[in-house]
Design an enzyme around this catalytic site. Structure first.
Site, PDB file in Angstrom:
ATOM      1  N   HIS A 196       0.867  -1.177   0.000  1.00 31.96           N
ATOM      2  CA  HIS A 196       0.000   0.000   0.000  1.00 31.96           C
ATOM      3  C   HIS A 196       0.904   1.228   0.000  1.00 31.96           C
ATOM      4  O   HIS A 196       1.676   1.447   0.929  1.00 31.96           O
ATOM      5  CB  HIS A 196      -0.909   0.019   1.231  1.00 31.96           C
ATOM      6  CG  HIS A 196      -1.853   1.177   1.251  1.00 31.96           C
ATOM      7  ND1 HIS A 196      -3.145   1.105   0.755  1.00 31.96           N
ATOM      8  CD2 HIS A 196      -1.696   2.462   1.671  1.00 31.96           C
ATOM      9  CE1 HIS A 196      -3.736   2.268   0.886  1.00 31.96           C
ATOM     10  NE2 HIS A 196      -2.881   3.107   1.435  1.00 31.96           N
ATOM     11  N   CYS A 197       0.795   2.027  -1.052  1.00 37.47           N
ATOM     12  CA  CYS A 197       1.665   3.197  -1.214  1.00 37.47           C
ATOM     13  C   CYS A 197       0.954   4.437  -0.693  1.00 37.47           C
ATOM     14  O   CYS A 197      -0.124   4.797  -1.182  1.00 37.47           O
ATOM     15  CB  CYS A 197       2.042   3.374  -2.683  1.00 37.47           C
ATOM     16  SG  CYS A 197       3.127   4.793  -2.985  1.00 37.47           S
ATOM     17  N   VAL A 198       1.564   5.096   0.290  1.00 35.16           N
ATOM     18  CA  VAL A 198       0.949   6.304   0.845  1.00 35.16           C
ATOM     19  C   VAL A 198       1.036   7.475  -0.122  1.00 35.16           C
ATOM     20  O   VAL A 198       0.248   8.427  -0.026  1.00 35.16           O
ATOM     21  CB  VAL A 198       1.616   6.682   2.188  1.00 35.16           C
ATOM     22  CG1 VAL A 198       1.372   5.605   3.228  1.00 35.16           C
ATOM     23  CG2 VAL A 198       3.120   6.932   2.011  1.00 35.16           C
TER      24      VAL A 198
END
Length: 414
Positions: free
Chosen positions: A267-269
């Protein structure tokens, strides 16, 4: 029949009709917190969260069908980034302090939100506003000096547009697995919340066969059992108790998105979304365009501000950088871009190595946890050996992600 909302009215989180003019009225949590602070009494558990929720619910702007709520995490980058960069341009020592503290503050906020298991638009807002503001400074402070040709400005702008287009594609569906309609409601009733919560790292836990453990590992609870059935090609599949579905191989559940994703990488912020089977290529493309555009913009700016020096020499030694405020601001923005580019370059390097060994970030972390992977290239990549078919085959597999599977002939089926 209830009257429609005017542009300044809204329905608050308690379901009551409210008005923007009354944003400072009837805030019992804030009044109680102030009273306790003035009388030196401690706040009750959860008081700060309730106050923050009230403040966030009242941050709205007028709109046609009612006041629209503003995500509070969008605001700090828009205000603080220009202020910090302008302060850093006043003096060399101020620039050193500000440019050193900015990454520390961003990392602190990342771990804070990661520990609370929250999705935030702070990093996406910071990234997009940084791009826009750097481009604005380039046009306002660097281009008017006459050293940059129009063709170079067009090339830089084209790279920025291509990067934003790839980023827009990366923001779309990463490959969410559809939730069965009949099981969507039962998934919240059959399993208590304490078994569905994870810890701070976005990793997938592996349960013992036939068991459903409520212990969380690296952000993904182990509240699922492994299906004993094999797929049509002997591929092992897992059952997700949260989504109430059977996950195919390499799929994982994201605790922030609350969905299972095909070939989940992480999950890429920075895009506020998962990176999975459907958007992994666009994610790599956006990173690549960013690196090329950023390095090209840094080169053009340093050639203008520190003429007669090579790129690396000018980055560390530019005597005339603080001779005037315009040069100082441009030089400060160059260093800010260099810090961000170094961080994104490291992410891109890890991604390219993982693709070359056909391993996702999630699988690499699981292999480290279970001590089933090999550290290669000084620990930069973890080879699980499960899907590694060689450099060319691994890249061919990656480039074919998201494409429909080949149709099998009737003879093969028989």
């Amino acid at each position: 029949m209830e009257e429609p909302l005017c542009c300044c009215e809204y329905v608050d989180r308690r379901g009551r009709r409210n008005h923007l003019a009354a944003c400072c009225c009837d805030c019992r949590e804030l009044d109680e917190g102030c009273d306790r602070w003035l009388t030196c009494r401690s706040l009750p558990p959860g008081a700060l969260e309730r106050i923050a929720d009230d403040v966030a619910d009242r941050c709205r702007v007028p709109w046609f069908a009612g006041a629209v709520k503003i995500n509070v995490s969008l605001v700090p980058p828009l205000v603080l980034l220009p202020v910090f960069l302008h302060v850093a341009a006043l003096h060399f020592l101020l620039g050193l302090v500000v440019l050193t503290s900015l990454p520390v503050v961003v990392l602190w906020y990342y771990y804070l939100t990661h520990r609370r298991k929250e999705r935030t638009l702070f990093f996406l807002s910071l990234g997009l506003f940084s791009l826009g503001y750097m481009y604005y400074v380039f046009l306002q402070e660097v281009v008017p000096r006459g050293q940059v040709r129009h063709s170079q400005v067009v090339l830089l702008t084209s790279g920025l547009v291509l990067m934003l287009a790839a980023l827009s594609r990366a923001k779309k569906d990463p490959g969410y697995l559809p939730i069965p309609a009949g099981d969507a409601k039962s998934s919240h009733q059959d399993f208590p919340n304490k078994n569905l919560r994870g810890s701070s790292n976005g990793l997938h836990g592996v349960a013992m066969a036939g068991a459903a453990s409520g212990r969380a590992v690296n952000g993904e609870a182990k509240s699922y059992c492994r299906a004993s059935a094999e797929g049509p090609e002997g591929v092992r599949k897992d059952w997700c108790a949260k989504c109430q579905l059977v996950r195919p191989a390499r799929a994982g559940h994201c605790r922030l998105c609350g969905r299972c994703v095909r070939r989940l990488d992480h999950h890429c912020v920075w895009i506020n979304s998962c990176v999975g089977e459907q958007n992994h290529q666009a994610f790599i493309l956006a990173l690549s365009f960013f690196m090329l555009t950023s390095v090209y913009g840094i080169t053009l700016t340093l050639d203008t501000v520190c003429r007669g020096r090579t790129l690396f020499v000018a980055l560390f030694y530019c005597p005339g950088a603080y001779s005037d405020y315009s040069s100082a601001l441009s030089f400060t923005c160059v260093w800010y871009c260099a810090i961000v580019t170094a961080g994104m370059g490291y992410i891109l390097l890890i991604q390219l190595l993982n693709i070359s060994y056909n391993v996702t970030e999630r699988e690499a972390r699981l292999a480290l946890r279970d001590n089933t992977g090999r550290r290669l290239l000084g620990g930069l990549v973890i080879d699980t050996g499960q899907y590694n078919r060689g450099f060319l085959c691994n890249w061919g597999h990656f480039l074919s992600l998201g494409s429909p599977p080949p149709l099998r002939s009737a003879e093969d089926i028989v």
